[in-house]
Scaffold this active site. Sequence first.
Site, PDB file in Angstrom:
ATOM      1  CG  ASP A 177     -62.057  77.384  65.077  1.00 39.91           C
ATOM      2  OD1 ASP A 177     -60.985  76.761  65.048  1.00 39.91           O
ATOM      3  OD2 ASP A 177     -62.852  77.327  66.028  1.00 39.91           O
ATOM      4  CD  GLU A 178     -64.473  80.871  67.447  1.00 34.41           C
ATOM      5  OE1 GLU A 178     -65.597  81.335  67.643  1.00 34.41           O
ATOM      6  OE2 GLU A 178     -63.987  79.954  68.147  1.00 34.41           O
ATOM      7  CG  ASN A 179     -55.454  83.523  64.461  1.00 38.03           C
ATOM      8  OD1 ASN A 179     -55.199  84.162  65.488  1.00 38.03           O
ATOM      9  ND2 ASN A 179     -54.643  83.479  63.425  1.00 38.03           N
TER      10      ASN A 179
END
Length: 674
Positions: free
Chosen positions: A314-316
């Site tokens: 997530d959230e890269n």
Amino acid sequence: MKTILFFLLISFCLVNAAELETLNLMPVPESVQLQRGKFILTNDLKISIENYNGKRLDKAAARFMHRLGGRTGMFFSQDFHLDKSKISGANLLIDVKREGKLELGENESYQLSVTENKIKLTAETDLGALHGLETLLQLLDADTSYYFPAVEITDQPRFQWRGLLIDVCRHFQPVEVIKRNLDAMAAVKMNVFHWHLTEDQGFRVECKTYPKLHEMGSDGNYFTHEQIKDIVDYAADRGIRVMPEFDLPGHATTWLVAYPELASAPGPYNIERNWGIFDPTFDPTNDETYKFLEAFFKEMATLFPDAYWHIGGDENKGHQWDANAKIQEFMKKNDLKDNHDLQNYFNLKLEKILDKLGKTMVGWYTDKQPVLSKKYIIQSWKGRESLYESARNGYRCLLSHGFYIDLIQPTSYHYANDPIPPDSILRDEVKKRILGGEATMWAEFVGPETIDSRIWPRTAAIAERLWSPGHINDMDDLFRRLDVTSFRFEELGLTHIKNYDMMLRRLANNTNIDALKNFVNVIEPLYTYSRDHPHVFKSYYPLTRVVDAAQPDPPVVREFDSLVKDYLADKTNSGDKLKAIVGWLKLWKANHELLNVTIKKSPVLNEIATLSEDLAKCAGIGLEALNYIKTNENPDAGWIEEKLETLKQARVPSGETELLIVDSIESLVKAIQQ
Ligand code: ACM
């Protein structure tokens, strides 16, 4: 004639739906038939377990007896567990066909029959029998003696994956926190513990291959191999699978503290002390990254036997990738059009490593569909549309959107969050790919002292949503059962109720907490994403303030709101309700003066002084409004506008908390005009 007799017999034996509502079962079983009669508990309760050579059920039976003894104060015969030769003396007969495998989709069904002199629990696997024992404990009732009501129950889960994620990274949660939460999960038939173990703010597993990981990335707060094995065994004894999560390639600061050479930008790196989304990201173009992760995964696979393995994802934001010329060159050469393609490339490599270890990869949804093998499981968290899109695309998936318990949202909201709502138009084969869901306890704002109060009791409502048939959705009945379930968690060591008074006592510096409690009973922590004022939070900031003691969805507010609603719906026949409303309002009106004495001696309470005063003002307005309603008099011109303005002011949060009873008082004021 035969038919008439049959119906007479049925109406004699069975009871009506209203009587069913005397049971405190959570989650509600697939089918329950309450009968007349009861099994009265005596010290002579004896269990026999037939056709079974495993260990899990024997241990569960011992725990069952221990809890039953603890609740009733009864002195059960200590040879309660009979071997086959003495089976005739047993009155709780458990018949299981085989040991259950801790695998996705294993049979968890059971049937429970309670009659006046015998209890029979039948299940295909010991996992089902464990659920049946929990149901039996929930059936315990009392009049002049303790008893189980006579009942016939047939039960099985609606969804096969019913999980709870605990983030032990943002704030470390030691072994005892995990164990007591596993006990509570088992009590409401949840079966997957998703253990979020690595983050920007903490690397929480001992790694013998690369010890610098936990030595440099954890401030000394990590789980040793022995502790992990202990927890995995503890969970297995309770029918719970443990899926580890090692979040990659982003959320990776603490890996790179020790191994900056694996990052996509030069180090050095330090443990992150803030909350949010950060840049440090593994370099997916570096072969050393994969050698390193393969060795790490290999070691971890000796600790985590479950077939499923969460790689985060997530959230890269890819900022380090964008800024790295070598990575950009690599992308061009390999026809990777964007960061999503590059992350997919990275995940394909991880998939190969995990394949060799016999693990199936699970990951967070990452804004676009991946191109991975269809074994991959996608966990949907930003919106439910990604759940359906993934399922239509052939991936199995899990719903966490709507189950983010860290956000402090109402129980009713989570309960209504059905992964497959009744009006779903998905084809059956697509529905089958929706395996279930997980509640997520992200830990930016919880420590060991407060985490239980954020997980429970709301997660029990989620457990029911994932276990019970979809048509079970009566909100009033949910709350009736939730209160009982919540209180019963205390026998498992859960601290969500008892820590409340303890925390208030500390805030009041060991003086009387009555006034403080009256106030905190009607406030709630702000929706988590709004909690950035006045403090932008960091790792070691205190978790001992009023906002931390305050409960999500507090029961007093639920009661008050419902009284006001009922009263306004039928004023002439609601004398009792009116009396109760007036009782609350008088209490709150007088409360600030009392609480102010404590505030003056406890500076930590200064931040809620205005809100406490607002509560008194709101209560005063409520009392005046009721008077106008009762007497049918009209207030002076401008009165209503002036009071609505005061109520508006009372909605301004303070100390990261908000006053909850304002809506109900506003509805009283508005009722004057009708
Ligand atoms: C997530 O909440 N970042 C999965």
